[in-house]
Design an enzyme around this catalytic site. Structure first.
Site, PDB file in Angstrom:
ATOM      1  N   CYS A 131       3.631   0.273   2.230  1.00  0.00           N
ATOM      2  CA  CYS A 131       2.533   1.194   1.918  1.00  0.00           C
ATOM      3  C   CYS A 131       1.421   0.492   1.146  1.00  0.00           C
ATOM      4  O   CYS A 131       1.504   0.352  -0.087  1.00  0.00           O
ATOM      5  CB  CYS A 131       3.069   2.385   1.126  1.00  0.00           C
ATOM      6  SG  CYS A 131       1.780   3.584   0.712  1.00  0.00           S
ATOM      7  N   CYS A 134      -0.295   2.751  -1.408  1.00  0.00           N
ATOM      8  CA  CYS A 134       0.422   2.929  -2.677  1.00  0.00           C
ATOM      9  C   CYS A 134       0.418   1.646  -3.507  1.00  0.00           C
ATOM     10  O   CYS A 134       0.270   1.703  -4.726  1.00  0.00           O
ATOM     11  CB  CYS A 134       1.891   3.301  -2.439  1.00  0.00           C
ATOM     12  SG  CYS A 134       2.221   4.334  -1.022  1.00  0.00           S
ATOM     13  N   ASP A 135       0.614   0.501  -2.864  1.00  0.00           N
ATOM     14  CA  ASP A 135       0.920  -0.724  -3.614  1.00  0.00           C
ATOM     15  C   ASP A 135      -0.174  -1.783  -3.590  1.00  0.00           C
ATOM     16  O   ASP A 135      -0.068  -2.789  -4.297  1.00  0.00           O
ATOM     17  CB  ASP A 135       2.214  -1.354  -3.051  1.00  0.00           C
ATOM     18  CG  ASP A 135       3.395  -0.398  -3.173  1.00  0.00           C
ATOM     19  OD1 ASP A 135       3.414   0.399  -4.127  1.00  0.00           O
ATOM     20  OD2 ASP A 135       4.282  -0.440  -2.301  1.00  0.00           O
TER      21      ASP A 135
END
Ligand code: NAP
Length: 302
Positions: A131, A134-135
């Site tokens: 992701c 997200c990261d």
């Protein structure tokens, strides 16, 4: 109490099915495992959902969740383990009890596939991610690798260039399968370097990822690329293990034109079924159709 319909999965297909079921005055329950929104919440920007020229996956799904509140859709968080088919009444077995229903809509979507290379599991959460949304922030200013050539890979490679120094896109062929518009953007992006016809052999490091080993399929040449992170976008697999209905060779549920599965009263909607196109637009359309089909099925058995 016996529900008219239990919808399994709270992504675009499931939420859409919920809205249509409630508007048809069906006694509906939606069961979701983790959190509402599904995989699309991991996509930083969509440009192909009509009416929303630019919207993040998270924002779009928050709006859909809000929409279900208008119709008081009952939502429960639990892990569905089994659907016991008792004919006209089915039992949905979950981690938090059993629920009876006269019909079921499976809208469990997909989960990211693993490549199965050394280091993939070991470094998950320590440099390996599925992701970018997200990261990606954790890799600001670094070089990263990204594996895959589909829509997810290319959309997220472009997103990563906002924060990282360079993205090596490692792809097993010399042609991408992503949408043409995003291919063009990626080819023009000076921070993206394509590593064509290549397979990721391993991910290596000490505490965190330090490099990837890549093998060119045409020349057998082995190359080391120094990177601080690896994003895996090698496709998806359906969350249909608990459904005992006909599936294709990859586990996707086979449906008829009304989205019925091989088990009467069990329908499938969205990415978890065999289909030509997996998009938010097609998932919400499936949700609507599955709810109407379930309503007609109930009318038939009454
Ligand atoms: P996908 O379309 O299945 O693409 C997977 C990619 O990984 C392909 O390029 C594939 O290579 C590669 N791959 C698969 N197995 C591999 C292996 N063992 N080793 C190396 N490479 C491997 O998956 P996705 O990109 O996650 O997308 C899933 C679905 O969601 C698709 O239907 C997609 O269209 C949709 N989606 C749409 C959007 C959008 O904005 N339009 C965004 C995200 C996702 P090959 O090309 O050689 O097979």
């Amino acid at each position: 109490m016996v529900y008219d319909v239990i919808i399994i999965g709270g992504g675009p297909a499931g939420l859409s099915a919920g809205i249509y079921a409630k508007r048809a005055m069906m006694n509906a329950l939606l069961i979701e495992k983790v959190g509402l929104g599904g995989q699309i919440t991991k996509t930083h920007m969509l440009e192909n959902y009509p009416g929303f020229p630019e919207v993040s996956g998270m924002e779009l799904m928050e709006k859909m969740e809000e929409h279900t509140k208008k119709f008081d859709l009952e939502i429960k968080f639990a892990d569905v383990r089994q659907i016991k088919d008792g004919g006209d009444v089915k039992t949905v077995v979950t981690s938090d009890g059993e629920f009876e229903t006269r019909s079921v809509i499976v809208a469990t979507g997909t989960r990211p596939k693993k490549l199965g290379v050394p280091g993939e599991d070991e470094f998950t959460g320590r440099g390996v991610s599925t992701c970018a949304t997200c990261d990606g922030f954790f890799f600001t200013g670094k070089d990263v690798a990204l594996v895959g050539g589909g829509d997810s890979a290319i959309v997220e490679a472009i997103f990563l260039t906002k924060m990282v120094n360079k993205v090596y896109v490692i792809h097993r062929r010399d042609e991408l399968r992503a949408e043409k518009i995003n291919q063009e953007r990626a080819f023009k992006n000076p921070k993206i370097e394509f590593v064509w016809n290549s397979n990721l052999q391993s991910i290596e490091g000490t505490n965190t990822v330090e490099k990837v080993i890549v093998k060119n399929k045409l020349t057998d040449e082995i190359t080391e690329i120094q990177v601080g992170g690896v994003f895996m976008y090698v496709g998806v697999e359906p969350g249909t293990d608990f459904v005992e209905a006909d599936k294709d060779g990859n586990g996707f549920l086979i449906t008829g034109p009304d989205l019925s599965t091989s088990v009467p009263g069990i329908f499938a909607a969205g990415d978890c079924r065999t289909t030509l196109l997996r998009q938010v637009a097609t998932a919400v359309a499936d949700g609507a159709l599955a709810a109407v089909s379930a309503e007609r099925y109930l009318a038939g058995i009454e």
